[in-house]
Structure formats: C-alpha cells, structure tokens
Enzyme design. Structure first.
Site: not given
Ligand code: RFL
Ligand code: PHB
Length: 392
Positions: A73, A202, A294, A298, A386
């Site tokens: 991604h 998200y 979550p 990580k 990220y």
C-alpha cells in the site's frame, strides 16, 4: 548444565521471530506456548506490516509468501466531513506498508521452525519462572501430556503477551507501570467480500470511528468504535453492516460491499508500558512489555523491533560474553516504544469520538484532521511514523 540457552515463553510473532533470529546466530532456544498450533495459526489480529518489518522478514528468508501474497500500500485515506483525504505514504516518505495478516507471519515462522527441526512445545500449562536473578534461571511447566517438566536456561525471554506470566513474575516494586485506558473499544469483523476501496480508510464520524481494511482481494477486515461495555451478542451481522454503512458514507456516495461475517469480536483499547523491560536474566519483548491502541497499527511491528534488539543483545552475551547490549536492551527498545505510544495515542485521539469530550474538543479534533490532510509537513509526520521509522 543448561537444557537450552534461551527459554522463550510464547509463540506469537515476538517469541517465534526471536527463536528464529537466535538460530541464525547459532544460539539454541526452546519455545513454550500455552495454546495449540491450530489456535495460534488462526488468531486474527494485526494486518499492517511496516516497511522495516517486511525488510527484516525478507532478509532472514521468511518473507517469500509475504512477497507474493502481501498487499503493498502506497497511501491511506483519512475520511471525515464526508470525504476522503489521501495521505500519500510513498510520495511523502519513499516507503510503503504491506497488508499481510499476523497469523500468516505466525504460520510462516512455525513452518520455518518445523522445516529446521527447531523445538516449539504447544499446549503447555502451569508455566512458572525461577532464579531470575541468577545466571541459570529455569522454567517449570506441564507439557501437552500433563507431565511436569523443567527447562534450565541461561536467559528467559518473556514473549507471552499482555496476559502472560513473565511480567507478573517480576517482584513488586521493580517495574514502573504507565497505563492509560480509553473510553471505547473496537468491534472487529472479518468478512468474505472484496474490499470496497483499494486503500485503508480511517474514518472519523459523529457516530464514532470506523476502519476499512482488508486481508486479500476476497476478504475485508472492518472495525467499529463501540463502548467497552458492549457485548458481541448484541451485535447481529445486520446491525454491524448498517452501522458501518452509516459511518463510512461519503457525500459523493460510497458503496460498501457486504458479505458473510466470518469472525467478530470486541477488543478494549489501552496504552501500557513497563520500565525497564528486563529483570536479571528475564527479558520482556512485545505485548508482554507494552500495549498500544491499534489505530496506529504498531503493536506487532514493535514486537518485531524488540526481538531484533534482543537477538543481538543475547548473541553478544551468550556467544561473546559481552553484556553491554543486554544491559542497554531496555533503553534501546523503549525509545521506539514511546514514539509508537505517542503516535498510536495521537491517531486514536484524532479519529475517535470521545464520549466525554465537549464541543471545544470536537472542534480541535476536526481542525487537526483538516490540517493533517492539507499540510504536507503534517501529512509527512503521520506518514513517516505509519510506514515505520528506521531502526536505530
Ligand atoms: P502475542 O501475539 O499476544 O503472543 C503471545 C503468545 O504467548 C502465549 N502465552 C503463553 N505461552 C505460554 N505460557 C503462558 N503462560 C502464556 N501466556 C500467553 C499466547 O498464547 C500467545 O501465543 O504477543 P507478541 O508476540 O508480543 O505480539 C504482539 C502482537 O500480537 C500485537 O501487538 C498485535 O496483534 C497488535 N495489533 C496490531 N499490530 C500491528 O503491528 N499492526 C496492526 O495492524 C495491528 N492490528 C492488533 C491489531 C491487535 C488487535 N487485537 C485483537 C488486540 C488489531 C487488533 C484488533
Ligand atoms: C487490520 O487490518 O487489522 C488493521 C489495519 C490497520 C490498523 C489496525 C488493524 O490500524
């Protein structure tokens, strides 16, 4: 005389990867796991692998299925105000993430152990740790047949997750605990339906957070923010889908593909760290030492980073009698742990609907989201955390 050099408690990502890394250095270990092989291979958990995690697995030769089946991604979507705002991970950082289920990594590592004849004992019980302040600690347990056993080692690695026995074996007063609970939980769903969008979404919605993720071109993974007191029995598949439809809706129109629910469960959210991650000859790694909510993806990645440090420290200690890296193991890990704790808290606070927040805090949250989506400095900061900061 020891039975093995390193006794590893727990066959999650931390314990299995540590055992494998040590083997590459010529150090032998035994892994003791409370559950069955089938259970650990089926446990649905993490999905996002940071770039450093992917590279490490590839370098040590357990990344071949990940390279074929993992989904690379290059961006993710922040969805708020009824629209998508893409964070171009690769454009901003030069790195990417790979979606590959944690249980697939666990399966690959177990297969590599079996292939090399490396010992993992499943279905053990009554695990207890002894002599942690000596140079020859030992573990007592019952094997799968119920027979009492003893394993003498030079070092014990506590890789038994948040609810394991290793951390509670350290005497009271030796550890400093940092604990933070959130007033919400995640309801996670695995569904047999193709992902409805090519990237992770998200979503911040007035009804609460929602996340669209995936496992494969046929399997979608979805999450909903719920009250921690909610019971999974009260969430029928229909109720889950209609709540997801409401929260993932956009002004332009978004089609969420529904399908049979294969699995669902509720997980509370917390942040938790103990310092130090070591007591005598017991070293803690992964969720045994720290938990993150979550939202930052990580937890598993931190477990991998810990055992990378631990394998180096134990190699120096056991092969070269050099204890320097072992003495600094905890400090080295905790620097990355606290960065991930902050990032996970930040993602969680920015995206969830806090039932105790007032309108002032809600406005701040939206302002933070709009700034992150419109400023390349803010987006880059999110993106570099990220995709995973480089190892020290
Ligand atoms: P694990 O995976 O919990 O493994 C510990 C193992 O120890 C065994 N055990 C014992 N064995 C022997 N004796 C005892 N007394 C024992 N007690 C326990 C357990 O059976 C188990 O097999 O810990 P480890 O290896 O430290 O790995 C940590 C990760 O599992 C965890 O951080 C992640 O799953 C967190 N996480 C995510 N992490 C990511 O990096 N990316 C993600 O996208 C992501 N998403 C998630 C997540 C965790 C979630 N849940 C369910 C907590 C999404 C969710 C919903
Ligand atoms: C997942 O696919 O399970 C997943 C993805 C992103 C997260 C957490 C979990 O932040």
């Amino acid at each position: 005389m020891t039975d093995t050099q390193v006794g590893i408690i727990g066959a999650g990502p931390a314990g299995l990867l540590l055992s494998y890394l040590l083997r590459l250095e010529g150090i032998d270990a035994v892994v003791l796991e409370a559950r069955s092989r089938e259970y650990v291979e089926k446990r649905v958990r993490a999905g996002v692998c940071e770039q450093p995690t992917v590279e490490l697995l590839r370098e040590i030769g357990v990344g071949s299925r990940l390279a074929v089946e993992g989904l690379p991604h290059h961006g993710l979507s922040l969805r708020f105000d009824g629209a998508d705002h893409r964070i171009a991970l690769t454009e901003l950082t030069g790195s990417s993430i790979t979606v590959y289920g944690q249980q697939e990594i666990v399966k690959d590592l177990i297969a590599a152990h079996v292939d090399k004849g490396m010992p993992i004992e499943f279905d053990v019980s009554d695990v207890e740790l002894h002599g942690l302040r000596t140079e020859s600690p030992w573990i007592t347990y019952r094997d799968a047949a119920g027979t009492a056993r003893e394993l003498r080692c030079a070092v014990i690695a506590g890789c038994d997750g948040f609810h394991g026995v290793s951390r509670p074996s350290i005497p009271d007063g030796e550890l400093t605990v940092f604990d933070h609970e959130y007033p919400f939980a995640w309801l996670g769903v695995l569904a047999r339906t193709p992902p409805s969008h090519e990237e992770l979404i998200y979503t911040r919605h007035d009804r609460g957070f929602a996340l669209h993720s995936m496992r494969s071109p046929e399997i979608t993974r979805l999450y909903l923010q719920v009250d921690p007191a909610e019971r999974i029995e009260d969430w029928s598949d229909d109720r889950i889908w209609s709540e997801l439809q409401l929260r993932l809706e956009t002004k332009e129109g978004f089609t969420l593909h529904e399908g049979p629910v294969l699995e669902k469960g509720i997980t509370p959210m917390r942040s938790f760290v103990v310092e130090p991650m070591q007591y005598g000859r017991l070293f803690l790694a992964g969720d045994a030492a720290h938990i993150v909510p979550p939202t930052g993806a990580k937890g598993m990645n931190l477990a991998v980073a810990d055992v990378r440090n631990l394998s180096r420290a134990l190699t120096a200690l056991l092969r070269h009698k050099d204890g320097e890296l072992a003495a600094s193991y905890s400090d080295r890990c905790l620097r990355r742990v606290w960065r991930a704790e902050h990032f996970s808290w930040y993602m969680t606070s920015m995206l969830h609907r806090d039932p105790n927040a007032d309108e002032f805090q809600n406005r701040l949250q939206l302002s933070q989201l709009r700034y992150t989506a419109s400023s390349s400095a803010a987006a880059t900061s999110l993106a570099e955390n990220y995709v995973g900061l480089p190892y020290e």
